[in-house]
Design an enzyme around this catalytic site. Structure first.
Site, PDB file in Angstrom:
ATOM      1  N   HIS A   1       0.829  -1.203   0.000  1.00  0.00           N
ATOM      2  CA  HIS A   1       0.000   0.000   0.000  1.00  0.00           C
ATOM      3  C   HIS A   1       0.865   1.256   0.000  1.00  0.00           C
ATOM      4  O   HIS A   1       1.562   1.546   0.978  1.00  0.00           O
ATOM      5  CB  HIS A   1      -0.880  -0.028   1.265  1.00  0.00           C
ATOM      6  CG  HIS A   1      -1.844   1.094   1.384  1.00  0.00           C
ATOM      7  ND1 HIS A   1      -1.774   2.012   2.400  1.00  0.00           N
ATOM      8  CD2 HIS A   1      -2.916   1.442   0.628  1.00  0.00           C
ATOM      9  CE1 HIS A   1      -2.763   2.870   2.288  1.00  0.00           C
ATOM     10  NE2 HIS A   1      -3.470   2.555   1.215  1.00  0.00           N
TER      11      HIS A   1
ATOM     12  N   HIS B   1      -1.265  10.834  -2.155  1.00  0.00           N
ATOM     13  CA  HIS B   1      -2.573  10.445  -1.638  1.00  0.00           C
ATOM     14  C   HIS B   1      -3.489  11.642  -1.426  1.00  0.00           C
ATOM     15  O   HIS B   1      -4.583  11.724  -1.977  1.00  0.00           O
ATOM     16  CB  HIS B   1      -2.421   9.673  -0.323  1.00  0.00           C
ATOM     17  CG  HIS B   1      -3.730   9.270   0.265  1.00  0.00           C
ATOM     18  ND1 HIS B   1      -4.425  10.058   1.165  1.00  0.00           N
ATOM     19  CD2 HIS B   1      -4.494   8.175   0.075  1.00  0.00           C
ATOM     20  CE1 HIS B   1      -5.555   9.460   1.502  1.00  0.00           C
ATOM     21  NE2 HIS B   1      -5.630   8.316   0.848  1.00  0.00           N
TER      22      HIS B   1
END
Length: 300
Positions: free
Chosen positions: A8, A50
């Site tokens: 991730h 992100h």
């Protein structure tokens, strides 16, 4: 067959998320694939990041989409983590990655690797973001039918159902993932880098404007379901229904051994984690123990 383990934002427990170092470490850890988030810069580059805003993972300020790639390259992307970078993991001024640079890095691994690309919304560019991702992948030689780009297996995903539907116009459902999770004022505030009051307003607005994601999975529009581990814990019945219907389950973010064991018990095929080395070890230990447990249950 053991589940596929995706790193991730790279091995982001060890090194700053989305950096070259995090992805190099993920490959060294033996991750089967990596996950990344993409935004469009002001000058049209797809960068790995992100949050919609800078500040949490760099010394920058403002909205990512308002900056050029050159401006973003001048920022410090690593100091916030407080972890020294090994020379093998890239120089400090080479840590920010674009999507093409990540693809090159994965090609250099010399083995099959999965790449899960998430388009981040809300975006000021709307679905131009998805269009640019698809255009880039096609230029690189990606085959949407097989999902392959050389030895890379590429899938696309988003939390935003509108983005998922846009992707489905060009990509088979077996390579598209609808992400779902529990959105709170806190998670909105952390993602958009705003205060509690603004987060409350934005959270309320998102609930009114963003269509629900669960119906996309329930209707079978996608073949990859991407629930967060919190949703998996709360709604194992729902997860079992998806699995029974033939959905590939891609669960995020699985960093705890008990959660790994829960996912294995539910038949989850893909685990997304900040700790790929640990998760691979826990999966291996669980699989090694399973035959002994089965044998013990059959003894008189």
């Amino acid at each position: 067959m053991r589940p596929t383990v995706y790193a991730h934002r790279g091995a982001s427990a060890a090194y700053p998320e989305h950096t070259r170092a995090a992805y190099v470490q993920a490959l060294l850890d033996g991750a089967d694939g990596v996950e990344c988030d993409v935004h469009l810069t002001r000058d049209g580059h797809l960068v790995l990041h992100h949050d919609a805003r800078l500040g949490r993972t760099s010394d920058g300020r403002g909205v990512v989409s308002a900056h050029t790639l050159a401006q973003l390259r001048r920022l410090d992307w690593t100091s916030w983590k407080g972890v020294p970078l090994p020379p093998t993991h890239g120089a400090a001024d080479r840590q920010l990655l674009t999507l093409p640079e990540l693809i090159d890095l994965l090609h250099d691994a010399g083995r099959p690797v999965g790449l899960a690309v998430e388009t981040k919304h809300p975006s000021p560019y709307g679905h131009r973001l998805e269009d640019e991702v698809l255009a880039l992948l096609l230029r690189e030689g990606w085959d949407p039918g097989t999902g392959l780009l050389g030895r890379l297996r590429i899938s696309l995903m988003s939390f935003h159902p509108g983005a998922v539907r846009r992707l489905l116009e060009s990509v088979p459902a077996r390579h598209v993932c609808q992400l779902v999770g529990t959105t709170t004022r806190r998670t909105v505030g952390e993602s958009l880098r705003v205060g509690p009051a603004a987060a409350a307003v934005l959270h309320a607005g998102m609930r009114l404007v963003v269509p629900p994601a669960l119906p996309v999975i329930g209707a079978g529009l996608v073949e990859i379901a991407g629930p967060g581990i919190g949703l998996v814990r709360e709604r194992t019945d729902l997860v079992r229904r998806w699995a029974a219907r033939g959905c590939v389950l891609r669960v995020w973010t699985v960093d705890d051994r008990r959660d790994v064991e829960l996912c294995l018990a539910l038949g989850v095929q893909e685990l997304t984690t900040n700790r790929p080395a640990d998760v691979l070890r826990w999966v291996g230990a669980a699989r090694a123990a399973a035959p002994r447990e089965d044998a013990a249950s059959m003894s008189p």
